[in-house]
Each structure stands twice: as structure tokens, then as C-alpha cells.
Design a protein around this motif. Sequence first.
Motif, mmCIF file in Angstrom:
data_model
loop_
_atom_site.group_PDB
_atom_site.id
_atom_site.type_symbol
_atom_site.label_atom_id
_atom_site.label_comp_id
_atom_site.label_asym_id
_atom_site.label_seq_id
_atom_site.Cartn_x
_atom_site.Cartn_y
_atom_site.Cartn_z
ATOM 1 N N GLY A 101 20.265 64.154 37.453
ATOM 2 C CA GLY A 101 18.857 64.477 37.653
ATOM 3 C C GLY A 101 18.517 65.175 38.951
ATOM 4 N N PHE A 102 19.524 65.569 39.727
ATOM 5 C CA PHE A 102 19.279 66.235 41.007
ATOM 6 C C PHE A 102 19.317 67.740 40.844
ATOM 7 C CE2 PHE A 102 20.822 62.044 41.997
ATOM 8 C CZ PHE A 102 20.055 61.648 43.084
ATOM 9 N N GLN A 103 18.568 68.460 41.684
ATOM 10 C CA GLN A 103 18.568 69.920 41.653
ATOM 11 C C GLN A 103 19.704 70.425 42.544
ATOM 12 O OE1 GLN A 103 14.789 71.842 42.394
ATOM 13 N NE2 GLN A 103 15.808 73.665 43.153
ATOM 14 N N VAL A 104 20.706 71.029 41.930
ATOM 15 C CA VAL A 104 21.876 71.551 42.635
ATOM 16 C C VAL A 104 22.093 72.986 42.162
ATOM 17 C CG1 VAL A 104 24.345 71.256 43.066
ATOM 18 C CG2 VAL A 104 22.898 69.239 42.736
ATOM 19 N N GLY A 105 22.114 73.929 43.101
ATOM 20 C CA GLY A 105 22.245 75.339 42.774
ATOM 21 C C GLY A 105 23.620 75.723 42.257
ATOM 22 N N ALA A 106 23.684 76.846 41.546
ATOM 23 C CA ALA A 106 24.940 77.370 41.009
ATOM 24 C C ALA A 106 25.897 77.702 42.145
ATOM 25 C CB ALA A 106 24.659 78.618 40.178
ATOM 26 N N GLY A 107 27.179 77.472 41.909
ATOM 27 C CA GLY A 107 28.200 77.819 42.883
ATOM 28 C C GLY A 107 28.390 76.794 43.991
ATOM 29 N N THR A 108 27.576 75.754 44.014
ATOM 30 C CA THR A 108 27.705 74.705 45.031
ATOM 31 C C THR A 108 28.837 73.771 44.645
ATOM 32 O OG1 THR A 108 25.432 74.816 45.800
ATOM 33 C CG2 THR A 108 26.527 72.696 46.024
ATOM 34 N N VAL A 109 29.637 73.363 45.649
ATOM 35 C CA VAL A 109 30.725 72.412 45.422
ATOM 36 C C VAL A 109 30.520 71.196 46.326
ATOM 37 C CG1 VAL A 109 32.415 74.111 44.656
ATOM 38 C CG2 VAL A 109 32.243 73.586 47.069
ATOM 39 N N ASP B 215 25.721 78.111 46.201
ATOM 40 C CA ASP B 215 26.914 78.476 46.976
ATOM 41 C C ASP B 215 27.076 77.657 48.253
ATOM 42 O OD1 ASP B 215 27.624 80.487 45.092
ATOM 43 O OD2 ASP B 215 26.102 81.798 45.995
ATOM 44 N N CYS B 216 26.687 76.399 48.205
ATOM 45 C CA CYS B 216 26.863 75.496 49.351
ATOM 46 C C CYS B 216 28.201 74.780 49.238
ATOM 47 C CB CYS B 216 25.749 74.452 49.394
ATOM 48 S SG CYS B 216 24.109 75.139 49.664
ATOM 49 N N THR B 217 28.738 74.369 50.371
ATOM 50 C CA THR B 217 29.944 73.546 50.403
ATOM 51 C C THR B 217 29.591 72.241 51.094
ATOM 52 O OG1 THR B 217 31.359 75.495 50.529
ATOM 53 C CG2 THR B 217 32.328 73.389 51.197
ATOM 54 N N ILE B 218 29.698 71.148 50.355
ATOM 55 C CA ILE B 218 29.344 69.824 50.850
ATOM 56 C C ILE B 218 30.619 68.985 50.881
ATOM 57 C CG2 ILE B 218 27.839 67.829 50.545
ATOM 58 C CD1 ILE B 218 26.328 70.558 50.795
ATOM 59 N N GLU B 219 30.964 68.485 52.056
ATOM 60 C CA GLU B 219 32.169 67.664 52.188
ATOM 61 C C GLU B 219 31.837 66.183 51.987
ATOM 62 O OE1 GLU B 219 35.077 68.916 52.156
ATOM 63 O OE2 GLU B 219 34.562 70.995 52.572
ATOM 64 N N PRO C 260 40.086 63.091 42.234
ATOM 65 C CA PRO C 260 40.801 63.245 43.502
ATOM 66 C C PRO C 260 39.849 63.751 44.589
ATOM 67 C CG PRO C 260 42.010 64.281 41.712
ATOM 68 C CD PRO C 260 40.677 63.883 41.175
ATOM 69 N N THR C 261 40.067 63.309 45.820
ATOM 70 C CA THR C 261 39.143 63.586 46.919
ATOM 71 C C THR C 261 38.858 65.059 47.131
ATOM 72 O OG1 THR C 261 39.915 61.598 48.008
ATOM 73 C CG2 THR C 261 38.705 63.155 49.360
ATOM 74 N N ARG C 262 39.845 65.910 47.206
ATOM 75 C CA ARG C 262 39.643 67.306 47.579
ATOM 76 C C ARG C 262 39.684 68.274 46.406
ATOM 77 N NH1 ARG C 262 37.278 68.990 51.650
ATOM 78 N NH2 ARG C 262 38.471 70.879 51.519
ATOM 79 N N SER C 263 39.479 67.778 45.216
ATOM 80 C CA SER C 263 39.460 68.698 44.081
ATOM 81 C C SER C 263 38.227 68.427 43.230
ATOM 82 C CB SER C 263 40.727 68.531 43.247
ATOM 83 O OG SER C 263 40.750 67.263 42.646
ATOM 84 N N ASN C 264 37.958 69.305 42.321
ATOM 85 C CA ASN C 264 36.859 69.153 41.367
ATOM 86 C C ASN C 264 35.483 69.152 42.016
ATOM 87 O OD1 ASN C 264 38.518 68.942 38.992
ATOM 88 N ND2 ASN C 264 39.118 66.933 39.753
ATOM 89 N N GLY C 265 35.309 69.927 43.096
ATOM 90 C CA GLY C 265 34.010 70.025 43.762
ATOM 91 C C GLY C 265 32.921 70.556 42.850
ATOM 92 N N ALA C 266 33.279 71.506 41.981
ATOM 93 C CA ALA C 266 32.293 72.052 41.042
ATOM 94 C C ALA C 266 31.902 71.000 40.005
ATOM 95 C CB ALA C 266 32.849 73.301 40.362
ATOM 96 N N LEU C 267 32.858 70.168 39.596
ATOM 97 C CA LEU C 267 32.561 69.109 38.629
ATOM 98 C C LEU C 267 31.632 68.068 39.249
ATOM 99 C CD1 LEU C 267 32.892 67.723 35.930
ATOM 100 C CD2 LEU C 267 35.064 66.756 36.758
ATOM 101 N N ARG C 268 31.860 67.716 40.510
ATOM 102 C CA ARG C 268 30.962 66.771 41.178
ATOM 103 C C ARG C 268 29.533 67.314 41.225
ATOM 104 N NH1 ARG C 268 35.479 66.202 44.250
ATOM 105 N NH2 ARG C 268 36.386 64.127 44.235
ATOM 106 N N ALA C 269 29.393 68.600 41.526
ATOM 107 C CA ALA C 269 28.066 69.213 41.555
ATOM 108 C C ALA C 269 27.423 69.161 40.168
ATOM 109 C CB ALA C 269 28.160 70.657 42.054
#
Length: 197
Positions: free
Chosen positions: A59-67, A89-93, A43-52
Motif C-alpha cells: 500500500g505504499f507509493q514507490v516510484g518505478a526503478g527504485t530498489v 530510481d532511488c536506492t534505499i539500503e 538475501p540481504t543484497r539482492s532482489n531490491g526491485a522485488l522488495r520495492a
Amino acid sequence: MSDTRVEPKEQPIWRRALTAFSDEFSGLHPRLHAYNMAVKLLPTRSNGALRARLLRLAGFQVGAGTVINGLLKLNGGNGFEANLELGQDCTIEADGIWDLSDKLTIGNRVTIDPGVMILTSTHEMDFPSHRAGKILLSPVVVADGAWLRARCIILPGVTIGAGAVVEAGAVVNKDVPANARVGGVPAVALPPLEATP
């Protein structure tokens, strides 16, 4: 001063076909395609942590807490996964377009609104018969705590300072100092922000 360059000659068709074939398949990134297919099912607005987490698995470097709250469109040449450094701890829309032809460094606690375009490559100005000449690469840095608002465009070689704000729809072609606020096309300084401790 006259331009003494000679316009390049037409290449044989077999060489153009080989170049086109090579160009088409150099952009294939199986893990990125698997990531894109997986996140389209969420779903578009959920699971931001799962996408990260899925982006990390690709294979991408993504910091902890980023959604990551939606689909990101990432592109670049072979091995472009190494060109992204996304902090904690970034928020990416959704609907961002990030060119990873060169290094893109995003600090901690950065907020990137929907539809933000970040470019690390462009073309040099060339002959009248084909103005977009050879590709030029230049890294982009978005420092800690910055906020890139909806649909802004960050051009190659730009550094966005810590705590800076880029307003919606701005086109940034020059560095933005820390705690500054810019907007417009091209982006210019707006009334300053208060720096916090």
C-alpha cells in the motif's frame, strides 16, 4: 514569567488499561507485517526491485526503478501508508528507520545509505514529572538527487535540498540548501559541492 499550567491528574486504572490496549493495537498493519515477513526471506543484497514491488503491494507509493536493498523499519499511526511518497530510481539500503507519523516525501534519484533514521514526530517539552509531552508532527522532504549517508538522522520538519549530501552520522535539525554538504552533530555546512547541469 511563571508557568501556570497544572500537572494532569492520575487517570483511573481502567482508563489507562484501555488506552494502552488501544495504543498497542492501533499500530498493527497486517500488510506491512506480511511485507516484513516476505523480505526477511530474501538475501540481504539482492532482489531490491522485488522488495520495492512488495512495498507497493503493502500500500505504499514507490516510484518505478527504485530498489530497496534490505529491511526497512517503518512505523506510524493508522493509515500511515499514505504518508510515504518515494520517488523513481532511488536506492534505499538496509536498516533504515522511517517514522511515517507525518508526510515523508523522497524525490527521484535519491540514495539513502544503511541505517538512516528519518523522523516526522517528536514530543513537546512538558512537566518535570514527565518531560516528553504531547506528540508534535512535522513533515520531512528529501529532494531529487540527494544523498543521505550511513547512520545519519533527519529530524522532524527538515527539508533536504536537491543534490545535497548529508554526511555519515550527522544529525540534521535544520533545512539543508540544494547542492549543500552538511555533517556533524548538529549538522553544519561543509565545503560546498559543485552543482551539475
